[in-house]
Design a protein around this motif. Structure first.
Motif, PDB file in Angstrom:
ATOM      1  N   VAL B 365       0.996  -1.085   0.080  1.00 46.81           N
ATOM      2  CA  VAL B 365      -0.023   0.075  -0.047  1.00 46.81           C
ATOM      3  C   VAL B 365       0.959   1.316   0.100  1.00 46.81           C
ATOM      4  O   VAL B 365       2.175   1.087   0.412  1.00 46.81           O
ATOM      5  N   THR B 366       0.351   1.946  -0.709  1.00 43.41           N
ATOM      6  CA  THR B 366       1.255   3.530  -0.529  1.00 43.41           C
ATOM      7  C   THR B 366       0.128   4.441  -0.130  1.00 43.41           C
ATOM      8  O   THR B 366      -0.977   4.746  -0.534  1.00 43.41           O
ATOM      9  N   ALA B 367       0.656   5.294   1.006  1.00 46.67           N
ATOM     10  CA  ALA B 367      -0.281   6.137   1.673  1.00 46.67           C
ATOM     11  C   ALA B 367       0.123   7.652   1.196  1.00 46.67           C
ATOM     12  O   ALA B 367      -0.416   8.562   1.722  1.00 46.67           O
ATOM     13  N   MET B 368       1.466   7.839   0.605  1.00 47.27           N
ATOM     14  CA  MET B 368       1.650   9.307   0.313  1.00 47.27           C
ATOM     15  C   MET B 368       2.721   9.359  -0.900  1.00 47.27           C
ATOM     16  O   MET B 368       3.536   8.297  -1.001  1.00 47.27           O
ATOM     17  N   VAL B 369       2.927  10.541  -1.633  1.00 51.47           N
ATOM     18  CA  VAL B 369       3.706  10.637  -2.625  1.00 51.47           C
ATOM     19  C   VAL B 369       4.631  11.302  -2.042  1.00 51.47           C
ATOM     20  O   VAL B 369       4.630  12.457  -1.299  1.00 51.47           O
ATOM     21  N   LEU B 370       6.037  11.087  -2.287  1.00 53.23           N
ATOM     22  CA  LEU B 370       7.220  11.612  -1.748  1.00 53.23           C
ATOM     23  C   LEU B 370       7.568  12.705  -2.647  1.00 53.23           C
ATOM     24  O   LEU B 370       8.202  13.729  -2.085  1.00 53.23           O
ATOM     25  N   PRO B 579      -1.926  11.018  -2.375  1.00 52.79           N
ATOM     26  CA  PRO B 579      -1.702   9.772  -3.366  1.00 52.79           C
ATOM     27  C   PRO B 579      -3.216   9.863  -4.200  1.00 52.79           C
ATOM     28  O   PRO B 579      -4.093   9.607  -3.708  1.00 52.79           O
ATOM     29  N   ARG B 580      -2.863  10.177  -5.507  1.00 49.78           N
ATOM     30  CA  ARG B 580      -4.279  10.395  -6.293  1.00 49.78           C
ATOM     31  C   ARG B 580      -4.535   9.165  -7.073  1.00 49.78           C
ATOM     32  O   ARG B 580      -3.610   8.784  -8.006  1.00 49.78           O
ATOM     33  N   ARG B 581      -5.702   8.501  -7.002  1.00 53.40           N
ATOM     34  CA  ARG B 581      -6.244   7.189  -7.490  1.00 53.40           C
ATOM     35  C   ARG B 581      -6.259   7.645  -9.261  1.00 53.40           C
ATOM     36  O   ARG B 581      -6.019   6.809  -9.890  1.00 53.40           O
ATOM     37  N   ALA B 582      -6.603   8.696  -9.469  1.00 55.42           N
ATOM     38  CA  ALA B 582      -6.654   9.001 -11.009  1.00 55.42           C
ATOM     39  C   ALA B 582      -4.973   8.646 -11.704  1.00 55.42           C
ATOM     40  O   ALA B 582      -4.949   8.057 -12.878  1.00 55.42           O
ATOM     41  N   GLU B 583      -4.307   9.203 -10.945  1.00 54.99           N
ATOM     42  CA  GLU B 583      -2.763   8.933 -11.488  1.00 54.99           C
ATOM     43  C   GLU B 583      -2.492   7.398 -11.277  1.00 54.99           C
ATOM     44  O   GLU B 583      -1.626   6.933 -12.462  1.00 54.99           O
ATOM     45  N   ALA B 584      -2.707   7.062 -10.375  1.00 58.92           N
ATOM     46  CA  ALA B 584      -2.425   5.459 -10.195  1.00 58.92           C
ATOM     47  C   ALA B 584      -3.263   4.651 -11.561  1.00 58.92           C
ATOM     48  O   ALA B 584      -2.662   3.796 -12.043  1.00 58.92           O
ATOM     49  N   TYR B 611      -3.591   2.410  -2.971  1.00 63.87           N
ATOM     50  CA  TYR B 611      -3.650   3.747  -2.992  1.00 63.87           C
ATOM     51  C   TYR B 611      -4.579   3.973  -1.463  1.00 63.87           C
ATOM     52  O   TYR B 611      -5.757   4.298  -1.633  1.00 63.87           O
ATOM     53  N   CYS B 612      -3.760   4.100  -0.501  1.00 65.25           N
ATOM     54  CA  CYS B 612      -4.497   4.124   0.946  1.00 65.25           C
ATOM     55  C   CYS B 612      -4.708   5.263   1.274  1.00 65.25           C
ATOM     56  O   CYS B 612      -3.817   5.899   1.967  1.00 65.25           O
ATOM     57  N   ARG B 613      -6.023   5.736   1.078  1.00 63.61           N
ATOM     58  CA  ARG B 613      -6.019   7.123   1.478  1.00 63.61           C
ATOM     59  C   ARG B 613      -6.843   7.286   2.992  1.00 63.61           C
ATOM     60  O   ARG B 613      -7.046   8.328   3.502  1.00 63.61           O
ATOM     61  N   ASP B 614      -7.197   6.067   3.621  1.00 68.13           N
ATOM     62  CA  ASP B 614      -7.455   6.097   5.076  1.00 68.13           C
ATOM     63  C   ASP B 614      -6.308   6.661   5.881  1.00 68.13           C
ATOM     64  O   ASP B 614      -6.350   7.706   6.501  1.00 68.13           O
ATOM     65  N   THR B 615      -5.126   6.119   5.467  1.00 67.45           N
ATOM     66  CA  THR B 615      -3.943   6.552   6.280  1.00 67.45           C
ATOM     67  C   THR B 615      -3.445   8.100   6.154  1.00 67.45           C
ATOM     68  O   THR B 615      -3.346   8.662   6.986  1.00 67.45           O
ATOM     69  N   TYR B 616      -3.449   8.304   4.555  1.00 69.83           N
ATOM     70  CA  TYR B 616      -3.004   9.656   4.341  1.00 69.83           C
ATOM     71  C   TYR B 616      -4.183  10.624   4.960  1.00 69.83           C
ATOM     72  O   TYR B 616      -3.867  11.532   5.553  1.00 69.83           O
ATOM     73  N   GLY B 617      -5.386  10.355   4.747  1.00 71.60           N
ATOM     74  CA  GLY B 617      -6.545  11.189   5.387  1.00 71.60           C
ATOM     75  C   GLY B 617      -6.262  11.514   6.761  1.00 71.60           C
ATOM     76  O   GLY B 617      -6.451  12.783   7.163  1.00 71.60           O
ATOM     77  N   GLN B 618      -5.943  10.289   7.524  1.00 76.91           N
ATOM     78  CA  GLN B 618      -5.900  10.518   9.053  1.00 76.91           C
ATOM     79  C   GLN B 618      -4.844  11.558   9.340  1.00 76.91           C
ATOM     80  O   GLN B 618      -4.723  12.340  10.241  1.00 76.91           O
ATOM     81  N   ALA B 619      -3.626  11.127   8.680  1.00 81.13           N
ATOM     82  CA  ALA B 619      -2.397  11.890   9.035  1.00 81.13           C
ATOM     83  C   ALA B 619      -2.467  13.202   8.502  1.00 81.13           C
ATOM     84  O   ALA B 619      -2.365  14.195   9.487  1.00 81.13           O
ATOM     85  N   ALA B 620      -3.295  13.585   7.309  1.00 80.94           N
ATOM     86  CA  ALA B 620      -3.549  15.074   6.978  1.00 80.94           C
ATOM     87  C   ALA B 620      -4.455  15.566   7.929  1.00 80.94           C
ATOM     88  O   ALA B 620      -4.034  16.968   8.042  1.00 80.94           O
ATOM     89  N   ARG B 621      -5.689  15.022   8.199  1.00 77.44           N
ATOM     90  CA  ARG B 621      -6.374  15.659   9.348  1.00 77.44           C
ATOM     91  C   ARG B 621      -5.616  15.972  10.734  1.00 77.44           C
ATOM     92  O   ARG B 621      -5.756  17.101  11.054  1.00 77.44           O
ATOM     93  N   GLU B 622      -4.712  15.173  11.006  1.00 77.75           N
ATOM     94  CA  GLU B 622      -4.216  15.191  12.206  1.00 77.75           C
ATOM     95  C   GLU B 622      -3.259  16.593  12.208  1.00 77.75           C
ATOM     96  O   GLU B 622      -2.807  17.053  13.029  1.00 77.75           O
ATOM     97  N   LEU B 623      -2.770  16.662  10.768  1.00 81.33           N
ATOM     98  CA  LEU B 623      -1.982  18.094  10.776  1.00 81.33           C
ATOM     99  C   LEU B 623      -2.717  19.173  10.280  1.00 81.33           C
ATOM    100  O   LEU B 623      -1.962  20.158   9.938  1.00 81.33           O
TER     101      LEU B 623
END
Lengths: 277, 684, 273
Positions: B365-370, B579-584, B611-623
């Motif tokens: 799974v990938t949770a973010m673009v570096l 991570p954008r699903r359209a790009e994936a 494309y694990c947006r749950d994790t990204y979403g949580q991290a982004a919200r917390e930030l």
């Protein structure tokens, strides 16, 4: 596919001894306004081990037809023969699974099945009956829910109990009256697949009423389409040619599937469209 | 077409009694045009009814909102009349009185006679003249629903909302009502939003079918345009050659969601039975994390996160950065658990999950673009001397010397750079697999080979392009900015099982790296970052070599003035990290195009999982950052071809140079536990 | 649809046959009861009269029942009293029921009180109501009416309240979409959808009221009524007293049944099927 102008002639080609024979069956109910003819001249031969689905609009008498096979109803004219003997009353050789499960709510899953086993096999020992009950519950994957009451389990599980109960008494025909109508899409598909697996293993004869064309095409060998009542009869029978064992994805991608589906749609929505009021 | 209803990025969050919250809908964005018929389809519990209730005004979105012709919706109203599944007729009123109640109470400014006309007209419209004075109790289900439809239409709503209107009717009785509703809607050009779970119904009636994923965090998974000509007739529609392909698309989507639902259910039951430890942990599960990477400037966020203490700040006290020389070693390291996580090429998580090159699939799974952008295509000095300056020239040069072998170097077959190079070549009429020979090698090796004239060109990230320019062994013909500005280049990848076992560590990692990305995109920090990168334990290169593009203007060839490419190394701006699903999905189409992997028939499922947006979403919200992006936005590349993420199949079909596309169901889930059912025998 | 029936049908004859058929079972069973009763009481030393004796001894009472203090007048007397108390209970009960049904504060506040009071047996109210109305012109009369009122009101309140709370979301959703005003909501949705519950309450109420009045009149005979009639016959114990009591008891049952059915019928007129 064959349009049956003379169904007996067509079926006799198979040359098999008819297992279930429905011949020129009619059903007339006397009412205050006069006689009401539900079925008129229905002919159908079912071979042993065949899976037949019956489809038609509500009020087309398909339930009446099934009731005659199960013995809850008798024809006014014509005859219904199982292995050459007329069907006159319900019996354990023709077991019915209803849409609303018909389980006894105060008995556990195990007791519900065991009750049927004990009633049909009184000569067997208690241990034998226990073994039959357990193996059938195991078959539908209910080992763990055995001691639960119907109120504590989901609709899908209830219907599994109902199927286990029906099969536990080794009927010659399994009669299913819209068994999955009340279930959600996912559970419905699971149960359809399980039913097929069981059927493929035991090659029991199945007659099933459904409203769902996809369900019928996935399950059955022949799809019997009834014309509208009153005086309903068999309008058309579709032979479903998909290889067994069937895999849903493969069936649904088969080009013949779309053709058959459209034929059924055409029959039900065009040629015998149902207009209420 | 004018937009009538604008569902603007809504979230619906319910607080739970146990504390915590349940996110029913996440980032749902939908624009409904005037006169359009839109169906919402999905499994039960996917929030489709919640969405309809929010449009109706019965519920409010927690974030975002719904705008109906310029006004925000805050409460129910007659301009959004609802047809309920259970009819909601008043049983003490007759058909006529039920319709009259609505007309009389809503159209109060009309004279009584006119209102009466409207009532009678709508009774006729649904063919209930004979039953007009009957009460609902004396009507069949279908007639009740016709009354409800007449009542709804009589008050001329701007939008007609239908909540599984025929769900309570038996499958065959629905037929007539569907056709009747369709006729009325076509005649009156009513805008309709219908919730349904019946695929045939959706296809027959709709202009667009909006498919929702399962909750929690349900969102729009796909949108299918339904183009059957109107007026429609059922038998004509089902006999249309595109009917069953379309139906297959929806069913396929629903099947993917079904599998996903089962998988989630299993996961929950496993969690319940096995390890309470995971939920009990308040801080990260693991503070020691091994993170693999290949040393390039794109490693900047990792190095910054470590050096500037972002990892430590989020509880990851011992992150070990492990450099590897090749992407293949990194992939193996992840698969054999040597590494916890790694910087990966954008295509790698998908390729590894599907199992490219006949390798055993490893769900990643990938949770973010570096990092985004940062590559360039370098061609040899010889081609430059032959007058090649652009793609067209290259095509000519290759065509002119058919007997000569032309070769290109790539770092990996699934890197975004490699896919973009292939795309770039193909759009210039060069078939990368026929007209060229492509070989995989390291960037340093490429630079070496081009100087010796062994290869004609390569794609690489910095410093390998500038180095060739400086040595006068090659020139940059195109940067990836010119091909697709803002494409993902490097992503963070972890094994799926690792992500499941260490959800908090995963989130902490993403949070640290998002902050590091932000640091990297602040140009004031870049001098400092160069110094860090140049250190022996990281890139081990002279700082000077790392400057072009990253800080300094980028020079394409010695006779061209260097140009400033602000976005050449993009880490943070414009939600780069999401991570954008359209790009994936674009990557999936290209991997299929070049026969690297088959195209997954169940691509939505693949994307949802990788494309694990749950994790990204949580991290982004917390930030305190936006937690999602629009996954349905079309992408236009340099050649003008538009990629619509809702219709990858037509995109694949439209690509001129391509291998034959294999479309396969990708089952990368462990086989379901054998049910007792499958090994049974009947006693007696 | 039906195909034409073969045999000719006369609707009147058919209807009559139907009614006769439905009467067979009740007639047979009632006759059996009467027969057993007659047999049990046929011995010479039986104090209880058999059915034949009851009829012969009460013919005069039945025919002269409309004279002053006759049995029918006393019955009417009781009915009037019940009517007054009951109507009061219905009006106030429905009003209170709606009020506490829509208002959570009132509901929570009054619920414990109502739950306690509704279980009080009707006769327990008798001394209180007698004292309460001692100073009024017709104390026994008023006490009786109050007793009916206080007995019948609880089921009416409770059922109305439940009905208001149970208004299906289907209907309130319609009201919300149409943005019905408070008044429109009250008359178009609240009252019609609560009516079935109200009538359930009314039906229970009338049964209780009728039970209570007979007992109350027996205890405070000052105002007459069928209860007092029974009590007087019991205390005087003349030759035909037992027969008269039996007749009165039977009449009380019959009136109770009629009342119950009447309210039920009234409800069916109002409540849509």
């Amino acid at each position: 596919m064959q349009t049956l102008t003379n169904p007996i002639a067509v079926n006799s080609k198979t040359g098999d001894q008819p297992f279930l024979l429905i011949e020129e069956v009619g059903k007339v109910y006397p009412t205050k306004k006069g006689d009401y003819t539900v079925l008129d001249g229905v002919n159908l031969t079912v071979k042993e081990g065949e899976f037949v689905c019956v489809i038609g609009h509500s009020g087309c008498g398909k339930s009446t037809l099934l009731d005659m096979v199960s013995g809850f109803n008798t024809p006014t004219s014509g005859k219904v023969l199982l292995n050459g003997k007329p069907i006159t009353k319900p019996g354990p050789d023709r077991m019915v699974v209803f849409q609303n499960y018909c389980l006894l709510p105060w008995k556990t899953v195990y007791e519900n099945v065991n009750l049927a086993v004990s009633a049909v096999f009184p000569e067997k020992s208690k241990a034998e009956r226990d073994e039959i009950t357990r193996s059938n519950l195991h078959m539908v994957g209910l080992d763990e829910a055995m001691n639960k009451k119907p109120g504590q389990i989901s609709g899908g599980m209830k219907q599994r109990v109902s199927i286990a109960r029906a099969l536990s008494i080794r009927p010659e025909i399994l009669i299913l009256d819209e068994p999955f109508g009340a279930l959600d899409a996912i559970t419905k598909e699971e149960l359809q697949e399980e039913l097929l697996e069981i059927w493929e293993e035991h090659r029991i004869t199945v007659m099933m009423i459904t409203h769902d064309i996809d369900e019928a095409l996935f399950l059955c060998d022949r799809l019997v389409m009834m014309s509208n009542g009153p005086s309903a009869k068999i309008g058309e029978i579709l032979e479903i040619p998909f290889d067994r064992p069937r895999v849903r994805e493969e069936v649904m991608e088969d080009p013949r599937y779309f053709k058959l589906r459209n034929q059924a749609l055409d029959f039900l929505y065009n040629r015998f469209a149902h207009h209420e009021d | 077409m004018t937009i009538l209803v604008d569902v603007d990025h809504i979230d619906k969050i319910y607080p739970l009694k146990t504390g915590g919250e349940y996110v029913a809908l996440r980032n749902v964005d939908l624009k409904i045009n005037q006169g359009e018929f839109v169906s919402l389809i999905g499994h039960s519990g996917c929030g489709k009814s919640t969405l309809l209730n929010i449009i109706a005004g019965f519920e409010q979105a927690s974030i975002g909102g719904v705008v109906l012709s310029g006004k925000q919706i805050t409460s129910p109203g007659p301009d959004r009349m609802m047809v309920f599944q259970n009819y909601s007729l008043l049983p003490w009123l007759t058909v006529r009185q039920n319709i009259a109640l609505a007309v009389d109470k809503v159209m109060t400014d009309l004279p009584a006679a006119e209102r009466k006309d409207i009532i009678e007209k709508h009774i006729d419209l649904v063919g209930l003249r004979a039953a007009a004075d009957k009460r609902p109790g004396a009507l069949s289900g279908g007639m009740k629903q016709r009354t409800a439809i007449a009542r709804a239409l009589a008050i001329r709503p701007k939008v007609l909302l239908l909540d599984e209107p025929f769900g309570a009717l038996d499958a065959l009785t629905r037929g007539n009502l569907q056709e009747q509703l369709m006729q009325i809607c076509e005649e009156y050009k009513t805008t309709c939003v219908m919730v349904t779970h019946d695929v045939d119904e959706a296809l027959l009636l709709s202009d667009r079918v909006v498919m929702l994923t399962n909750g929690p965090e349900a969102h729009i998974g796909r949108i299918l345009n339904v183009d059957f000509p109107r007026p429609r007739k059922r038998m004509e529609v089902v006999n249309d050659p595109t009917y069953y392909p379309n139906r297959g698309e929806i069913i396929n989507f629903l099947n993917q969601q079904k599998r996903d639902k089962r998988r989630k259910a299993r996961k929950v039951s496993e969690e319940k039975t096995s390890i309470p430890a995971v939920t009990a942990v308040k801080t990260v599960e693991k503070s020691v994390v091994t993170l693999g990477y290949v040393p390039t400037t794109d490693a900047a966020p990792l190095v910054v996160a470590k050096e500037k203490g972002f990892f430590a700040k989020h509880g990851l006290t011992q992150v070990e950065l492990i450099p590897d020389s090749s992407w293949q070693t990194i992939a193996d390291g992840l698969a054999n658990q040597r590494l916890d996580c790694a910087q990966l090429l954008a295509g790698m998580p998908l390729a590894m999950s599907i199992g490219a090159d006949r390798k055993r699939p490893t769900p990643i799974v990938t949770a973010m673009v570096l990092a985004r952008n940062g590559n360039a295509i370098t061609l040899s000095k010889k081609l430059y001397d032959d007058g090649v300056r652009n793609l067209k020239d290259l095509k000519k040069a290759i065509a002119a010397t058919p007997d000569q072998p032309h070769s290109f170097g790539l770092v990996d077959s699934v890197s975004m750079g490699s896919l973009l190079t292939r795309y770039w070549l193909a759009s210039g009429g060069i078939d990368p697999d026929r007209d060229l020979s492509l070989s995989i090698m390291s960037s340093a090796e490429m630079k070496n080979q081009i100087s010796k004239g062994f290869i004609d060109g390569y794609l690489a990230s910095e410093p390998w392009n500038s180095a060739a320019v400086k040595d006068e062994t090659g020139f940059v013909v195109a940067t990836d900015l010119e091909i697709w500005d803002g494409h993902q280049n490097k992503v963070l990848g972890v094994r799926e099982d690792w992500a499941q076992e260490n959800p908090k560590t995963h989130v902490a990692l993403v949070k640290a790296l998002i902050e590091a990305c932000e640091y990297c995109d602040d140009r004031r920090n870049r001098e400092e970052i160069i110094k860090m990168l140049a250190k022996p334990e990281y890139l081990n290169l002279p700082a000077e070599q790392l400057r072009p593009g990253f800080i300094d203007p980028f020079q394409r060839s010695l006779d061209q003035a260097p140009e400033m490419l602000v976005r050449f190394n993009q880490y943070y701006v414009e939600q780069s990290t999401c991570p954008r699903r359209a790009e994936a999905l674009w990557i999936l189409t290209q991997m299929a195009r070049w026969n690297i992997t088959p195209f997954p028939k169940n691509w939505t499922e693949v994307l949802e999982r990788v494309y694990c947006r749950d994790t990204y979403g949580q991290a982004a919200r917390e930030l305190g950052l936006p937690d999602s992006v629009d996954d349905h936005e079309s992408v236009k590349l340099f050649d003008g071809l538009v990629f619509n993420p809702d219709d990858p199949m037509s995109y694949l079909a439209s690509l001129k140079i391509s291998h034959e596309i294999r479309v396969e169901e990708i089952v990368f889930e462990e086989a379901p536990a054998p049910r007792s059912l499958r090994s049974k025998s009947l006693a007696a | 649809m039906a195909t034409a029936s073969a045999r000719p049908a006369n609707p009147i004859v058919e209807k009559a046959t139907e009614i006769l058929q439905s009467l067979i079972a009740p007639v047979v069973c009632s006759s059996a009861v009467l027969l057993v009763w007659q047999l049990l009481c046929s011995s010479a030393d039986s104090k209880m009269p058999g059915p034949i004796k009851v009829i012969t001894q009460t013919i005069g009472t039945i025919t002269g029942g409309f004279a002053e203090n006759g049995i029918w007048m006393q019955l009417l007397n009781s009915l009037t009293r019940v009517g007054m108390g009951y109507v009061g209970a219905a009006v106030l009960g429905i009003a209170i029921g709606v009020a506490i049904g829509v208002n959570k504060f009132l509901r929570d506040g009054f619920d414990p009180l109502i739950q306690i009071l509704r279980t009080v047996p009707p006769l327990a109210w008798l001394p209180l109501s007698t004292i309460l109305f001692l100073q009024t012109p017709k104390p026994a009369e008023n006490a009786g009416i109050f007793l009916i009122f206080i007995t019948a009101i609880w089921p009416i309140i409770i059922n109305t309240c439940v009905g208001v709370q149970q208004i299906p979301k289907d209907y309130t959703n319609v009201a919300k979409v149409l943005r019905l005003s408070g008044k429109d909501f009250f008359f178009s949705i609240l009252i019609p959808s609560t009516v079935p519950y109200i009538f359930t309450g009314l039906r229970i109420g009338v049964g209780l009221a009728w039970l209570a009045i007979v007992a109350a009149e027996m205890l405070s005979t000052g105002a007459g009524g069928i209860g007092a009639y029974i009590w007087n016959e019991y205390t005087s114990m003349l030759d035909d007293s037992i027969s008269k009591i039996i007749l009165a008891v039977f009449s009380v049952g019959l009136v109770g049944l009629v009342l119950d059915r009447f309210v039920g019928w009234l409800g069916s007129l109002v409540v849509a099927e």
